[in-house]
Motif scaffolding. Sequence first.
Motif, PDB file in Angstrom:
ATOM      1  N   ARG A  34      18.991 -55.318  -9.995  1.00  0.00           N
ATOM      2  CA  ARG A  34      19.700 -56.320 -10.786  1.00  0.00           C
ATOM      3  C   ARG A  34      19.739 -55.837 -12.222  1.00  0.00           C
ATOM      4  O   ARG A  34      18.921 -55.017 -12.637  1.00  0.00           O
ATOM      5  N   ALA A  35      20.682 -56.363 -12.955  1.00  0.00           N
ATOM      6  CA  ALA A  35      20.731 -56.055 -14.378  1.00  0.00           C
ATOM      7  C   ALA A  35      19.516 -56.700 -15.036  1.00  0.00           C
ATOM      8  O   ALA A  35      19.112 -57.798 -14.650  1.00  0.00           O
ATOM      9  N   PRO A  36      18.892 -56.043 -16.017  1.00  0.00           N
ATOM     10  CA  PRO A  36      17.668 -56.570 -16.622  1.00  0.00           C
ATOM     11  C   PRO A  36      17.805 -57.987 -17.154  1.00  0.00           C
ATOM     12  O   PRO A  36      16.930 -58.802 -16.978  1.00  0.00           O
ATOM     13  N   ASP A  37      18.918 -58.305 -17.784  1.00  0.00           N
ATOM     14  CA  ASP A  37      19.069 -59.651 -18.348  1.00  0.00           C
ATOM     15  C   ASP A  37      20.214 -60.414 -17.708  1.00  0.00           C
ATOM     16  O   ASP A  37      20.571 -61.498 -18.148  1.00  0.00           O
ATOM     17  N   GLY A  38      20.824 -59.835 -16.681  1.00  0.00           N
ATOM     18  CA  GLY A  38      21.898 -60.522 -15.981  1.00  0.00           C
ATOM     19  C   GLY A  38      23.222 -60.521 -16.714  1.00  0.00           C
ATOM     20  O   GLY A  38      24.139 -61.222 -16.303  1.00  0.00           O
ATOM     21  N   THR A  39      23.347 -59.753 -17.771  1.00  0.00           N
ATOM     22  CA  THR A  39      24.581 -59.778 -18.562  1.00  0.00           C
ATOM     23  C   THR A  39      25.145 -58.381 -18.787  1.00  0.00           C
ATOM     24  O   THR A  39      25.707 -58.096 -19.836  1.00  0.00           O
ATOM     25  N   ASP A  40      25.027 -57.507 -17.821  1.00  0.00           N
ATOM     26  CA  ASP A  40      25.510 -56.140 -17.958  1.00  0.00           C
ATOM     27  C   ASP A  40      26.839 -56.001 -17.211  1.00  0.00           C
ATOM     28  O   ASP A  40      26.856 -55.925 -15.981  1.00  0.00           O
ATOM     29  N   PRO A  41      27.969 -55.950 -17.919  1.00  0.00           N
ATOM     30  CA  PRO A  41      29.272 -55.886 -17.235  1.00  0.00           C
ATOM     31  C   PRO A  41      29.453 -54.603 -16.417  1.00  0.00           C
ATOM     32  O   PRO A  41      30.118 -54.619 -15.388  1.00  0.00           O
ATOM     33  N   ASP A  42      28.862 -53.484 -16.859  1.00  0.00           N
ATOM     34  CA  ASP A  42      28.966 -52.249 -16.078  1.00  0.00           C
ATOM     35  C   ASP A  42      28.226 -52.389 -14.749  1.00  0.00           C
ATOM     36  O   ASP A  42      28.707 -51.940 -13.707  1.00  0.00           O
ATOM     37  N   TRP A  43      27.042 -53.007 -14.791  1.00  0.00           N
ATOM     38  CA  TRP A  43      26.271 -53.241 -13.567  1.00  0.00           C
ATOM     39  C   TRP A  43      27.045 -54.175 -12.645  1.00  0.00           C
ATOM     40  O   TRP A  43      27.159 -53.925 -11.442  1.00  0.00           O
ATOM     41  N   ASP A  44      27.591 -55.254 -13.204  1.00  0.00           N
ATOM     42  CA  ASP A  44      28.363 -56.199 -12.404  1.00  0.00           C
ATOM     43  C   ASP A  44      29.560 -55.524 -11.744  1.00  0.00           C
ATOM     44  O   ASP A  44      29.870 -55.782 -10.575  1.00  0.00           O
ATOM     45  N   ASP A  45      30.223 -54.616 -12.467  1.00  0.00           N
ATOM     46  CA  ASP A  45      31.365 -53.886 -11.916  1.00  0.00           C
ATOM     47  C   ASP A  45      30.921 -52.980 -10.774  1.00  0.00           C
ATOM     48  O   ASP A  45      31.574 -52.896  -9.733  1.00  0.00           O
ATOM     49  N   ARG A  46      29.812 -52.309 -10.952  1.00  0.00           N
ATOM     50  CA  ARG A  46      29.283 -51.424  -9.909  1.00  0.00           C
ATOM     51  C   ARG A  46      28.961 -52.219  -8.648  1.00  0.00           C
ATOM     52  O   ARG A  46      29.291 -51.803  -7.537  1.00  0.00           O
TER      53      ARG A  46
END
Length: 174
Positions: A34-46
Amino acid sequence: MRILVTGGVRSGKSRHAEELLAGAGRVTYVAPGRAPDGTDPDWDDRISRHRARRPAHWQTTETSDVAAAVRDADGTVLVDCLGTWLTAVLDDNGLWDKGSRRAADEVEARVAALCDALAGRPEAVVVTNEVGLGVVPSHRSGVLFRDLLGTVNQRVARVCDEVHLVIAGRVLTL
């Protein structure tokens, strides 16, 4: 058959793992990252791209308790990936700054449970990042992560029937 798929970042290991299970009926996809703070748009895209290429009938379980998810899964299991799982274990237990011995002990207990769960499954594919082929980390946390993931990979490989190394989208069975 239990298969460990390893390789570098962006090597094609997740795609290869998914292709191994293309014909499987029931698949439980265990996503421990998961993204560390839940607000990573690159992670969400992946994550969105990974979900889009998986069959709709695959069940997804998002958890850092990978051993329980593997034990309780319906059908074949795909865990993607041990690197994000290790990060979650270190984050959730505040182990980044607690010393390498304490971190290793905590991770050992978790990897032992994971290996037991995997050993009890006839079919599983586990994805991990290969470590030690690149730059030597300059920060203590990078060294800790590299060393622990190398140990985790060795332990999981021992309970798998095959290990696949993916480099530049090409697969070598070790």
